[in-house]
Design an enzyme around this catalytic site. Structure first.
Site, PDB file in Angstrom:
ATOM      1  N   HIS A  13       0.877  -1.200   0.000  1.00  0.00           N
ATOM      2  CA  HIS A  13       0.000   0.000   0.000  1.00  0.00           C
ATOM      3  C   HIS A  13       0.901   1.233   0.000  1.00  0.00           C
ATOM      4  CE1 HIS A  13      -3.946   1.960   1.440  1.00  0.00           C
ATOM      5  NE2 HIS A  13      -3.126   2.938   1.097  1.00  0.00           N
ATOM      6  N   HIS A  15       1.490   5.330  -1.631  1.00  0.00           N
ATOM      7  CA  HIS A  15       1.120   6.515  -2.426  1.00  0.00           C
ATOM      8  C   HIS A  15       2.409   7.144  -2.954  1.00  0.00           C
ATOM      9  CE1 HIS A  15      -3.089   6.550  -1.055  1.00  0.00           C
ATOM     10  NE2 HIS A  15      -2.582   6.015   0.033  1.00  0.00           N
ATOM     11  N   LYS A  99      -9.116  -0.684  -6.001  1.00  0.00           N
ATOM     12  CA  LYS A  99      -9.272  -0.047  -4.687  1.00  0.00           C
ATOM     13  C   LYS A  99     -10.646   0.563  -4.559  1.00  0.00           C
ATOM     14  CE  LYS A  99      -7.709   1.877  -0.786  1.00  0.00           C
ATOM     15  NZ  LYS A  99      -6.656   2.846  -0.559  1.00  0.00           N
ATOM     16  N   HIS A 136     -10.758   0.745   1.479  1.00  0.00           N
ATOM     17  CA  HIS A 136     -10.628   1.795   2.505  1.00  0.00           C
ATOM     18  C   HIS A 136     -11.893   1.674   3.352  1.00  0.00           C
ATOM     19  CE1 HIS A 136      -9.145   5.781   4.044  1.00  0.00           C
ATOM     20  NE2 HIS A 136     -10.336   5.671   4.604  1.00  0.00           N
ATOM     21  N   HIS A 174      -4.933  -0.779   5.767  1.00  0.00           N
ATOM     22  CA  HIS A 174      -4.524  -0.022   6.971  1.00  0.00           C
ATOM     23  C   HIS A 174      -5.460  -0.233   8.163  1.00  0.00           C
ATOM     24  CE1 HIS A 174      -7.283   2.560   4.814  1.00  0.00           C
ATOM     25  NE2 HIS A 174      -6.370   3.096   4.035  1.00  0.00           N
ATOM     26  N   ASP A 247       1.161   2.557   3.519  1.00  0.00           N
ATOM     27  CA  ASP A 247       0.301   3.732   3.310  1.00  0.00           C
ATOM     28  C   ASP A 247       1.134   5.007   3.386  1.00  0.00           C
ATOM     29  OD1 ASP A 247      -2.015   5.097   2.679  1.00  0.00           O
ATOM     30  OD2 ASP A 247      -2.839   5.049   4.700  1.00  0.00           O
TER      31      ASP A 247
END
Ligand code: DOR
Ligand code: ZN
Length: 345
Positions: A13, A15, A99, A136, A174, A247
């Site tokens: 995960h 970004h 996602k 999420h 997460h 994350d």
């Protein structure tokens, strides 16, 4: 133990952002991780195969020389996502997952899914293709307290969804509550969770006590000490349903140190050393490799990385900030000491 040799880890995960910011952030992940699942919440988001291929190309071009880092791409689900979008992405072999952001749940999620109940055909197709759904897991209702949003999402949306699509592989991203850990533990096979370093390390006291700390603000927001302990226990337990997903989500200082601070913690520069530190504290260094390098790959049907890395006990101070395009970004644990480092090869 002062050093440990493990297979090269994966980050399920991440970004990475785009452009000059991506070029600055990418090296920290590429140095230590073999592969990473790249989050699609760009502006505009990565919603179809073509966009994923272009984004992947930009990532590969930005990689440091001689890096073998492999970006695993993901699609951002919208109300408009079609069965063909999923099939085409799956057949490419480049897109590994999709996602689900409930619309409005977090950074760049405004074009996320507004009615999860209408995504049936997409979930059926994903089940067919064995493409995992990354979730999420937070409701967005204004009436639900922000500290309760994960638990309520699990009870009202995720638990029924997992039963309605018994062949769908699902990753609760997460995990931030003891409820999320308990849910995964009792769920059917094919349900797993990623665990970040910041949810293992921080509780809400670290945001709210002794002055507000925007660099510890992320979504899902870190919770109570009891939740934190449940997350550490799960990560270090050896249970194969739990694996690393940092994350890591960099925002420039200007977007964090302001009114309306952005959610996101830039953990990539310190994630593996801090995971090692927490596993050591838990007396579980012998389980670090499973969590960082084996469980996630197995869930996604990938072979583990062949290369090994060496982590050694060596205290290092984390820089107070780092370059980020034409701004600076404050990493997790800035100005503090981490006890482990990656040995340079
Ligand atoms: O803290 C977060 N930051 N949580 C998310 O879900 C998104 C991420 C980001 O992109 O900044
Ligand atoms: Zn994220």
């Amino acid at each position: 133990m002062t050093q440990i040799t493990i297979r090269r880890p994966d980050d399920f995960h991440l970004h990475l952002r785009d452009g000059a910011r991506m070029r600055d952030a990418l090296g920290f992940s590429a140095r230590v991780f073999g592969r990473a699942m790249i989050m699609p919440n760009l502006r505009p988001p990565v919603t179809r195969l073509g966009e994923a291929l272009e984004y992947r190309k930009r990532i590969l071009e930005a990689l440091p020389e001689a890096s073998n880092f492999a970006p695993l791409m993901s699609l951002y689900l919208r109300d408009e996502t079609s069965v063909e979008d999923i099939r085409e992405a799956s057949e490419s072999g480049v897109v590994m997952a999709a996602k689900l952001y409930p619309a409005g749940a977090t950074t760049n999620s405004s074009s996320g899914v507004t009615e999860i109940g209408k995504m049936g055909p997409v979930f059926e197709e994903m089940s067919e293709c064995r493409m995992p759904l990354m979730v999420h897991a937070e409701v967005t209702d204004q009436e639900v307290d922000i500290f309760e949003r994960e638990r309520v999402f699990i009870e009202t949306i995720l638990a029924p969804l997992v039963e309605e699509y018994p062949a769908l592989k699902v990753v609760l991203e997460h995990a931030s509550t003891a409820d999320a850990i308990a849910f995964v533990r009792q769920a059917r096979p094919g349900v797993a969770a990623t665990i970040t370093i910041h949810h293992m390390l921080l509780s809400r006291n670290d945001i709210l006590v002794g002055g507000l700390k925007p660099h510890h603000y992320c979504l899902p927001v870190v919770k109570t000490e009891r939740d934190r302990r449940a997350i550490v226990e799960a990560a270090t337990s050896g249970d194969t349903r739990f694996f690393a997903g940092t994350d890591s989500a960099p925002h420039p200082r200007s977007a964090k140190e302001c009114s309306g601070a952005a959610a996101g913690i830039f953990s990539a520069p310190v994630a593996v050393p801090l995971y090692a530190q927490l596993f050591e504290q838990a007396g579980a260094l012998d389980r670090l490799e499973a969590f960082l390098s084996l469980n996630g790959a197995a869930f996604y049907g990938l072979p583990p990385n062949e290369e090994m890395i060496v982590l050694e006990k060596f205290p290092l101070e984390v820089p107070v900030d780092l370059p980020f395009g034409d701004e600076r970004v404050v990493p997790l644990w800035a100005g503090r000491e981490v006890q482990w480092r990656l040995r340079a090869i």
